[in-house]
Write a protein that holds these residues in place. Structure first.
Motif, PDB file in Angstrom:
ATOM      1  N   THR A 163      95.256  80.260  30.146  1.00 19.67           N
ATOM      2  CA  THR A 163      94.431  79.369  30.231  1.00 19.67           C
ATOM      3  C   THR A 163      93.309  79.202  29.293  1.00 19.67           C
ATOM      4  OG1 THR A 163      93.135  80.075  31.911  1.00 19.67           O
ATOM      5  CG2 THR A 163      95.072  79.145  32.674  1.00 19.67           C
ATOM      6  N   HIS A 164      93.028  79.865  28.536  1.00 19.70           N
ATOM      7  CA  HIS A 164      91.910  80.113  27.742  1.00 19.70           C
ATOM      8  C   HIS A 164      91.888  79.078  26.614  1.00 19.70           C
ATOM      9  CE1 HIS A 164      94.996  82.551  25.935  1.00 19.70           C
ATOM     10  NE2 HIS A 164      94.627  82.788  24.729  1.00 19.70           N
ATOM     11  N   THR A 165      90.680  78.247  26.724  1.00 23.78           N
ATOM     12  CA  THR A 165      90.456  77.252  25.751  1.00 23.78           C
ATOM     13  C   THR A 165      89.167  77.045  25.164  1.00 23.78           C
ATOM     14  OG1 THR A 165      91.793  75.874  27.756  1.00 23.78           O
ATOM     15  CG2 THR A 165      90.626  74.443  25.928  1.00 23.78           C
ATOM     16  N   LEU A 166      89.155  76.662  24.149  1.00 24.97           N
ATOM     17  CA  LEU A 166      87.822  76.413  23.071  1.00 24.97           C
ATOM     18  C   LEU A 166      87.520  75.303  23.452  1.00 24.97           C
ATOM     19  CD1 LEU A 166      89.047  78.168  19.922  1.00 24.97           C
ATOM     20  CD2 LEU A 166      87.419  79.326  21.437  1.00 24.97           C
ATOM     21  N   VAL A 167      86.147  74.992  23.601  1.00 19.89           N
ATOM     22  CA  VAL A 167      85.672  73.562  23.509  1.00 19.89           C
ATOM     23  C   VAL A 167      84.657  73.438  22.208  1.00 19.89           C
ATOM     24  CG1 VAL A 167      84.005  72.124  24.794  1.00 19.89           C
ATOM     25  CG2 VAL A 167      85.583  73.865  26.053  1.00 19.89           C
ATOM     26  N   LEU A 168      85.101  72.395  21.339  1.00 19.92           N
ATOM     27  CA  LEU A 168      84.567  72.542  20.233  1.00 19.92           C
ATOM     28  C   LEU A 168      83.198  71.191  20.352  1.00 19.92           C
ATOM     29  CD1 LEU A 168      87.993  72.065  18.041  1.00 19.92           C
ATOM     30  CD2 LEU A 168      86.656  74.193  18.869  1.00 19.92           C
ATOM     31  N   ILE A 169      82.138  71.564  19.422  1.00 19.80           N
ATOM     32  CA  ILE A 169      80.995  70.802  19.792  1.00 19.80           C
ATOM     33  C   ILE A 169      80.565  70.238  18.620  1.00 19.80           C
ATOM     34  CG2 ILE A 169      80.344  72.292  21.779  1.00 19.80           C
ATOM     35  CD1 ILE A 169      78.062  73.451  19.510  1.00 19.80           C
ATOM     36  N   VAL A 205      87.205  68.777  22.691  1.00 26.38           N
ATOM     37  CA  VAL A 205      86.290  68.152  22.086  1.00 26.38           C
ATOM     38  C   VAL A 205      85.168  67.861  22.930  1.00 26.38           C
ATOM     39  CG1 VAL A 205      85.525  66.895  20.462  1.00 26.38           C
ATOM     40  CG2 VAL A 205      87.937  67.911  20.206  1.00 26.38           C
ATOM     41  N   GLN A 206      83.918  68.377  22.717  1.00 27.17           N
ATOM     42  CA  GLN A 206      82.759  67.661  23.395  1.00 27.17           C
ATOM     43  C   GLN A 206      81.401  67.631  22.397  1.00 27.17           C
ATOM     44  OE1 GLN A 206      82.285  67.924  27.455  1.00 27.17           O
ATOM     45  NE2 GLN A 206      80.068  67.868  27.501  1.00 27.17           N
ATOM     46  N   ILE A 207      81.545  66.666  21.592  1.00 26.91           N
ATOM     47  CA  ILE A 207      80.554  66.543  20.433  1.00 26.91           C
ATOM     48  C   ILE A 207      78.907  66.730  21.224  1.00 26.91           C
ATOM     49  CG2 ILE A 207      79.795  65.337  18.608  1.00 26.91           C
ATOM     50  CD1 ILE A 207      82.376  66.785  18.136  1.00 26.91           C
ATOM     51  N   ILE A 208      78.134  67.415  20.643  1.00 24.95           N
ATOM     52  CA  ILE A 208      76.690  67.363  21.083  1.00 24.95           C
ATOM     53  C   ILE A 208      75.907  66.703  20.180  1.00 24.95           C
ATOM     54  CG2 ILE A 208      77.278  69.655  22.466  1.00 24.95           C
ATOM     55  CD1 ILE A 208      75.530  70.821  19.926  1.00 24.95           C
ATOM     56  N   ASP A 209      74.835  66.289  20.362  1.00 20.78           N
ATOM     57  CA  ASP A 209      73.834  65.862  19.697  1.00 20.78           C
ATOM     58  C   ASP A 209      72.832  67.047  18.833  1.00 20.78           C
ATOM     59  OD1 ASP A 209      71.645  64.529  18.500  1.00 20.78           O
ATOM     60  OD2 ASP A 209      70.711  63.941  20.428  1.00 20.78           O
ATOM     61  N   PRO A 210      72.947  67.143  17.758  1.00 16.32           N
ATOM     62  CA  PRO A 210      72.604  68.223  17.079  1.00 16.32           C
ATOM     63  C   PRO A 210      71.038  68.092  17.002  1.00 16.32           C
ATOM     64  CG  PRO A 210      73.414  66.773  15.332  1.00 16.32           C
ATOM     65  CD  PRO A 210      73.727  66.128  16.693  1.00 16.32           C
ATOM     66  N   GLU A 243      75.825  58.561  33.173  1.00 14.35           N
ATOM     67  CA  GLU A 243      75.319  59.900  32.637  1.00 14.35           C
ATOM     68  C   GLU A 243      76.170  60.636  32.107  1.00 14.35           C
ATOM     69  OE1 GLU A 243      75.926  59.115  35.726  1.00 14.35           O
ATOM     70  OE2 GLU A 243      76.418  60.755  36.791  1.00 14.35           O
ATOM     71  N   GLN A 244      77.419  60.540  31.985  1.00 10.67           N
ATOM     72  CA  GLN A 244      78.326  61.243  31.499  1.00 10.67           C
ATOM     73  C   GLN A 244      78.687  60.876  29.985  1.00 10.67           C
ATOM     74  OE1 GLN A 244      81.814  61.466  34.185  1.00 10.67           O
ATOM     75  NE2 GLN A 244      80.665  62.564  35.734  1.00 10.67           N
ATOM     76  N   GLU A 245      78.021  61.381  29.046  1.00  6.42           N
ATOM     77  CA  GLU A 245      77.949  60.811  27.616  1.00  6.42           C
ATOM     78  C   GLU A 245      78.962  61.240  26.825  1.00  6.42           C
ATOM     79  OE1 GLU A 245      73.203  59.752  27.301  1.00  6.42           O
ATOM     80  OE2 GLU A 245      74.251  61.004  25.929  1.00  6.42           O
ATOM     81  N   GLN A 246      79.608  62.537  27.114  1.00  8.92           N
ATOM     82  CA  GLN A 246      80.471  62.964  25.961  1.00  8.92           C
ATOM     83  C   GLN A 246      81.912  62.623  26.092  1.00  8.92           C
ATOM     84  OE1 GLN A 246      78.903  64.184  23.193  1.00  8.92           O
ATOM     85  NE2 GLN A 246      77.011  64.095  24.008  1.00  8.92           N
ATOM     86  N   VAL A 247      82.564  62.648  25.066  1.00  6.64           N
ATOM     87  CA  VAL A 247      83.831  62.394  25.073  1.00  6.64           C
ATOM     88  C   VAL A 247      84.611  63.713  24.998  1.00  6.64           C
ATOM     89  CG1 VAL A 247      85.965  61.444  23.715  1.00  6.64           C
ATOM     90  CG2 VAL A 247      83.515  60.351  23.498  1.00  6.64           C
ATOM     91  N   VAL A 248      85.620  63.978  26.008  1.00  9.55           N
ATOM     92  CA  VAL A 248      86.320  65.245  26.152  1.00  9.55           C
ATOM     93  C   VAL A 248      87.777  64.780  25.860  1.00  9.55           C
ATOM     94  CG1 VAL A 248      87.021  67.124  27.616  1.00  9.55           C
ATOM     95  CG2 VAL A 248      84.596  66.088  27.817  1.00  9.55           C
ATOM     96  N   PHE A 249      88.173  65.433  24.850  1.00  8.61           N
ATOM     97  CA  PHE A 249      89.676  65.354  24.508  1.00  8.61           C
ATOM     98  C   PHE A 249      90.450  66.874  24.516  1.00  8.61           C
ATOM     99  CE2 PHE A 249      90.214  60.830  23.646  1.00  8.61           C
ATOM    100  CZ  PHE A 249      89.049  60.217  23.296  1.00  8.61           C
ATOM    101  N   ALA A 250      91.572  66.874  24.324  1.00  9.52           N
ATOM    102  CA  ALA A 250      92.290  68.205  24.478  1.00  9.52           C
ATOM    103  C   ALA A 250      93.218  68.408  23.494  1.00  9.52           C
ATOM    104  CB  ALA A 250      92.624  68.291  25.675  1.00  9.52           C
ATOM    105  N   ASN A 251      93.804  69.447  23.271  1.00  6.63           N
ATOM    106  CA  ASN A 251      94.630  69.864  22.494  1.00  6.63           C
ATOM    107  C   ASN A 251      95.739  71.048  22.902  1.00  6.63           C
ATOM    108  OD1 ASN A 251      96.031  70.445  20.237  1.00  6.63           O
ATOM    109  ND2 ASN A 251      94.762  71.323  18.931  1.00  6.63           N
ATOM    110  N   ILE A 252      96.660  70.558  23.967  1.00  7.13           N
ATOM    111  CA  ILE A 252      97.194  71.608  24.785  1.00  7.13           C
ATOM    112  C   ILE A 252      98.692  71.440  24.467  1.00  7.13           C
ATOM    113  CG2 ILE A 252      97.420  72.077  27.128  1.00  7.13           C
ATOM    114  CD1 ILE A 252      94.788  71.675  27.599  1.00  7.13           C
ATOM    115  N   ASP A 253      99.453  72.510  24.723  1.00 11.22           N
ATOM    116  CA  ASP A 253     100.787  72.477  24.587  1.00 11.22           C
ATOM    117  C   ASP A 253     101.366  71.546  23.311  1.00 11.22           C
ATOM    118  OD1 ASP A 253     101.165  72.144  28.098  1.00 11.22           O
ATOM    119  OD2 ASP A 253     100.775  74.006  26.884  1.00 11.22           O
ATOM    120  N   GLY A 254     100.880  71.651  22.061  1.00 10.71           N
ATOM    121  CA  GLY A 254     101.371  71.027  20.989  1.00 10.71           C
ATOM    122  C   GLY A 254     100.886  69.646  20.831  1.00 10.71           C
ATOM    123  N   LYS A 255     100.211  69.117  21.839  1.00 11.70           N
ATOM    124  CA  LYS A 255     100.142  67.593  21.960  1.00 11.70           C
ATOM    125  C   LYS A 255      98.342  67.563  21.227  1.00 11.70           C
ATOM    126  CE  LYS A 255     103.516  66.296  24.606  1.00 11.70           C
ATOM    127  NZ  LYS A 255     103.444  65.560  25.668  1.00 11.70           N
TER     128      LYS A 255
END
Length: 412
Positions: A126-132, A155-160, A56-68
């Motif tokens: 610790t503030h973080t944007l989650v891009l959809i 990143v957590q892309i949604i179904d538009p 049921e966990q459908e979305q890909v969550v990646f990150a962009n933290i500490d320059g990586k």
């Protein structure tokens, strides 16, 4: 002996080919920019170990933290150890182990940058944007690669969907899903919106160290049927969630109610319906105090009837203020975060017209204008704090004039 050696060598070669093939298959099934993956093969890495996601966990969550960079090229998989700080690292490096998250898309990109920089200026780390959506991923990836600015994002892309309503409700479903996954990983969260206006630093450790599993801001009167039954409603866009088993259970129930087979919902409605049925709130004393426009102003708490140990609290309205933009009385200087409603049409219609003429996003021009005009209107030296400046309408007009002098209103 030679035959045995040949057999071992053949087996080793076969295993290597299988592993390479498996690795390639997993990688090729994921498109980080488009949010695509093959459900049967998708996996993520947790602390360097392979962990398969539930169906049921459908979305890909990646990150962009500490320059990586967590989003490099389509088809890449990254290890969370390379991008997400684990809990021990947060405790060692951050004053507040609570993660602050706000979801955004390309339309809100300028407001998101304003919010991110405001949180940095106030002292949060610790503030973080989650891009959809993919355009937002490209926008913030390019901004970071430019070297002049930096925005931590996941990143957590949604179904538009086919309609704007579907897109928004998909966002709300995915926001609940994201929060649930983060809580299960041991991360407490402050969930907020990019157009929520924080005015000062408030240590999040006080919430983490409290007895409460969740803390909510007060909404105005939506959903109306719940407000009429209990005299208040909770705001879905400004919430603290502690990583406890009780909170996870509550969020799992919310996700189940929110799904309904469509993976779309109005989380504001579902949160309030569920909490109305499940919570016993201690509001007797609070309801005896003065209200404004029939809205409760002061904090109260409650306990779940069905989830063992789950305790929740509601902030004072002045602390986490939610109300009409053209309010007669601004929140006090003790206010932490303000969440004014949309600009009055007399203001927003003019700004949108100017924005269209300049090629700006219709939504983007209104959102960045809202937060900046609010600062002019109800900031520390806002025009609405001086009764000598005429009526509320006159004070708002002065705030708009001040905003117009400081911006060209050109959205990227």
């Amino acid at each position: 002996m030679h035959r045995l050696v040949h057999k071992i060598f053949a087996i080793a070669i076969g295993c290597a080919i299988f592993l390479i093939g498996f690795s390639t298959y997993c990688v090729s099934s994921v498109d980080t920019l488009g949010g695509k993956y093959d459900r049967d093969s998708f996996s993520i890495f947790d602390d360097g170990d392979l962990r398969v996601l539930p169906d049921e966990q459908e979305q890909v969550v990646f990150a962009n933290i500490d320059g990586k960079q967590g989003v490099e090229e389509p088809g890449s998989i990254v290890r969370l150890r390379d991008t997400l700080m684990v809990e021990d690292d947060i405790k060692e490096n951050e004053v507040d182990p609570v993660k602050i998250v706000a979801f955004t898309d390309k339309n809100y990109s300028v407001t998101s940058k304003w919010w991110y920089n405001r949180m940095t200026k106030l002292g949060y780390t610790t503030h973080t944007l989650v891009l959809i959506d993919p355009p937002a991923v490209k926008y913030f990836t390019d901004a970071n690669r430019g070297g002049k600015e930096y925005y931590r994002f996941e990143v957590q892309i949604i179904d538009p969907g086919s309609r704007a309503k579907n897109r928004v409700r998909s966002l709300w479903y995915n926001r609940i899903l994201y929060c649930l996954n983060q809580l299960k990983a041991g991360h407490s969260l402050l969930l907020t919106d990019v157009d929520n206006i924080f005015s000062r630093y408030e240590p999040l450790s006080q919430f983490q160290g409290s007895e409460f599993d969740a803390i909510f801001a007060l909404e105005q009167k939506f959903p109306v049927e719940i407000f009429q039954k209990q005299g208040f409603v909770l705001c879905g866009g400004m919430t603290f969630l502690k990583a406890t088993n009780a909170t996870v259970e509550i969020m799992e129930r919310l996700l189940e109610k929110c799904d309904g087979g469509t993976k779309r919902c109005d989380d504001q409605v579902e949160w309030n319906r569920m909490m109305f049925l499940d919570m016993t709130w201690n509001t007797k004393k609070t309801k005896t105090k003065l209200t404004e426009n029939g809205l409760i102003q002061y904090s109260f708490s409650g306990e779940s009837k069905t989830v063992q140990g789950f305790k929740a609290k509601v902030w004072d309205r002045d602390f986490a203020w939610r109300g009409p933009f053209d309010t007669e009385r601004c929140p006090s200087e003790s206010n932490w975060v303000a969440m004014p409603t949309n600009l009055p049409y007399s203001v927003s219609s003019q700004l949108r017209a100017e924005g269209i003429a300049e090629g700006a996003s219709r939504i983007g021009i209104e959102k960045i204008a809202r937060v900046k005009i609010w600062e002019e209107f109800c900031g520390i030296n806002g025009t609405n704090r001086d009764e000598n400046q005429g009526s509320v309408k006159a004070r708002l007009n002065k705030a708009v004039q001040a905003y117009n002098k400081t911006t060209t209103r050109v959205m990227q």
